[in-house]
Design an enzyme around this catalytic site. Sequence first.
Site, short mmCIF file in Angstrom:
data_model
loop_
_atom_site.label_atom_id
_atom_site.label_comp_id
_atom_site.label_asym_id
_atom_site.label_seq_id
_atom_site.Cartn_x
_atom_site.Cartn_y
_atom_site.Cartn_z
N LYS A 137 0.86 -1.19 0.00
CA LYS A 137 0.00 0.00 0.00
C LYS A 137 0.88 1.23 0.00
CE LYS A 137 -4.51 0.79 0.14
NZ LYS A 137 -5.59 -0.06 -0.37
P1 NAD Z 1 -13.51 7.37 -2.46
O1 NAD Z 1 -12.62 8.48 -2.04
O2 NAD Z 1 -13.93 7.24 -3.88
O3 NAD Z 1 -14.87 7.37 -1.59
C1 NAD Z 1 -14.93 7.50 -0.21
C2 NAD Z 1 -16.18 8.31 0.08
O4 NAD Z 1 -16.46 8.30 1.49
C3 NAD Z 1 -16.02 9.79 -0.33
O5 NAD Z 1 -17.13 10.17 -1.13
C4 NAD Z 1 -15.98 10.53 1.00
O6 NAD Z 1 -16.53 11.82 0.93
C5 NAD Z 1 -16.81 9.62 1.89
N1 NAD Z 1 -16.54 9.75 3.32
C6 NAD Z 1 -15.36 10.03 3.93
N2 NAD Z 1 -15.52 10.02 5.27
C7 NAD Z 1 -16.81 9.71 5.49
C8 NAD Z 1 -17.59 9.53 6.66
N3 NAD Z 1 -17.07 9.67 7.87
N4 NAD Z 1 -18.90 9.20 6.52
C9 NAD Z 1 -19.46 9.04 5.31
N5 NAD Z 1 -18.76 9.20 4.15
C10 NAD Z 1 -17.46 9.53 4.25
O7 NAD Z 1 -12.78 6.05 -1.95
P2 NAD Z 1 -13.12 4.55 -2.35
O8 NAD Z 1 -12.17 4.13 -3.40
O9 NAD Z 1 -14.58 4.40 -2.57
O10 NAD Z 1 -12.67 3.81 -1.02
C11 NAD Z 1 -13.53 3.74 0.11
C12 NAD Z 1 -13.01 2.65 1.03
O11 NAD Z 1 -12.98 1.41 0.32
C13 NAD Z 1 -11.59 2.84 1.55
O12 NAD Z 1 -11.50 2.27 2.83
C14 NAD Z 1 -10.75 2.04 0.57
O13 NAD Z 1 -9.51 1.64 1.12
C15 NAD Z 1 -11.67 0.86 0.36
N6 NAD Z 1 -11.44 0.11 -0.87
C16 NAD Z 1 -11.48 0.72 -2.11
C17 NAD Z 1 -11.31 -0.06 -3.24
C18 NAD Z 1 -11.44 0.53 -4.62
O14 NAD Z 1 -11.39 -0.23 -5.60
N7 NAD Z 1 -11.63 1.83 -4.76
C19 NAD Z 1 -11.06 -1.43 -3.14
C20 NAD Z 1 -11.04 -2.01 -1.88
C21 NAD Z 1 -11.24 -1.24 -0.76
#
Ligand code: NAD
Length: 447
Positions: A137
């Site tokens: 990461k």
């Molecule tokens: P992203 O930045 O696209 O979306 C995250 C969203 O959550 C944003 O819209 C943000 O405004 C919102 N947010 C932040 N804090 C918040 C809170 N306290 N309450 C409600 N909403 C809140 O990121 P993502 O890629 O969707 O990733 C989200 C999570 O999923 C992370 O933990 C990431 O590590 C995990 N993840 C992502 C992927 C991927 O393919 N993108 C894969 C596996 C895991």
Amino acid sequence: MAIESLIPATSRSNEKEQRNTYMATVAPVMSLEQEKNPWQAQATRFDFAAKKLNLDPGIWKILSYPTREIIVHIPVQMDDGSIEVFTGYRVQHSISRGPAKGGIRYAPDVSLDEVRALASWMTWKCAVVNIPFGGAKGGIICDPKKMSQGELERMTRRYTASLIEFIGPEKDVPAPDMNTNEQTMAWIMDTYSMHMGQTCNAVVTGKPVSLGGSKGRREATGRGVSVMCDEALKYLGMTIEGCRVIVQGFGNVGSNAAAILYQKGYTIIGITEWDGALYNEQGIDVPGLIEHRKLAGTINGFAKAESVDKDELITRRCEILVPAATENVITSENADRLRCRILCEGANGPTTSVADEILETKNIFVMPDILANAGGVTASYFEWVQDRMGYFWTEAEVNQRLDAIMTEAFRDVVGYAETHKVNNRIAAYMLAIDRVAYTTKQRGMYA
Ligand code: NAD
């Protein structure tokens, strides 16, 4: 599926053994700050699962440490001509099963412990879905909301240049995570390719499709979450009809999960964002909300749902709660107030180890992060394979393969949980550690 294992079958299952709990072993000495430390959270589960597996002490030690931790300080010329220096990390937790693999996030609160934890979760996640990658990461401490595209591009390129000898299609393959996207991956791919003197699209995944990205990658994590929901319902004898879902976070994972679940007939009654939350008992029109957010830049102000408190919303009654935002949102402070039947972790590390125990006493069926959000890395694996072949699949092929891998991983994890009388999270860790331990032992010690 047959599981290659170092652990003799007799010692892997002990029907008579009482369930050990984290609470009994760690809670009395854990402050709230420690509870929220992601590295501590993964170490607690790792140690617990390793003990259950009766893991060889030497392998236990090896897997307790990341293989490599890189810290870089990145000077960037800002738009106003001033110079800023940003701190970036790349942690490679394991390369035992293949090249290191994992996303890069940009956020003001990125820390080495967080990146370490996320790297190790990638190792376990890739092993749970049985794809030939280790775990890594990366992250940069910055506030992307306050930076221009030009500043983000210069920072990304300099970060890539600083890591040039450590990344590569056969070494370590980054991907997007919070606040990074297809454009970020295109910059990394281009910078790496300039240094190599040739186009190397397999150095990152999550690229635009026109640059060697895979069809279906953008939606893959949300799609995987939806497959987990389908499987959990079948397993628990529940149906999609009348199944109410609350989603926390409406970014890549949350919005795609909500959209695909909506399409499958689930009723999405609640959606939260950092700046607000929406509720409609009859169901939120998710495609309509996506359109609204595109225009308004926020979910707030959407006419066809009631605006409610975001922290309270995740404790409302529903069949499935999908945390898809960030870490530590379910802790000892709110776990006893959750009223979902299934917790499907789209985010990485949304639940602390102390909260795990509370959820278990409430009989909440947890689909742990290292299983539930593995759709993203699985599609990344497909992207890497397609880049290396130079031959690209249709979206239907990608989705079909993704569904098959996720379904098999679900069955492996719940099968492990039943056999070993542990909860799904510990089962997923045990399955993953067992697989990684096996290859680590097979490769032997280079001295
Ligand atoms: P992203 O930045 O696209 O979306 C995250 C969203 O959550 C944003 O819209 C943000 O405004 C919102 N947010 C932040 N804090 C918040 C809170 N306290 N309450 C409600 N909403 C809140 O990121 P993502 O890629 O969707 O990733 C989200 C999570 O999923 C992370 O933990 C990431 O590590 C995990 N993840 C992502 C992927 C991927 O393919 N993108 C894969 C596996 C895991």
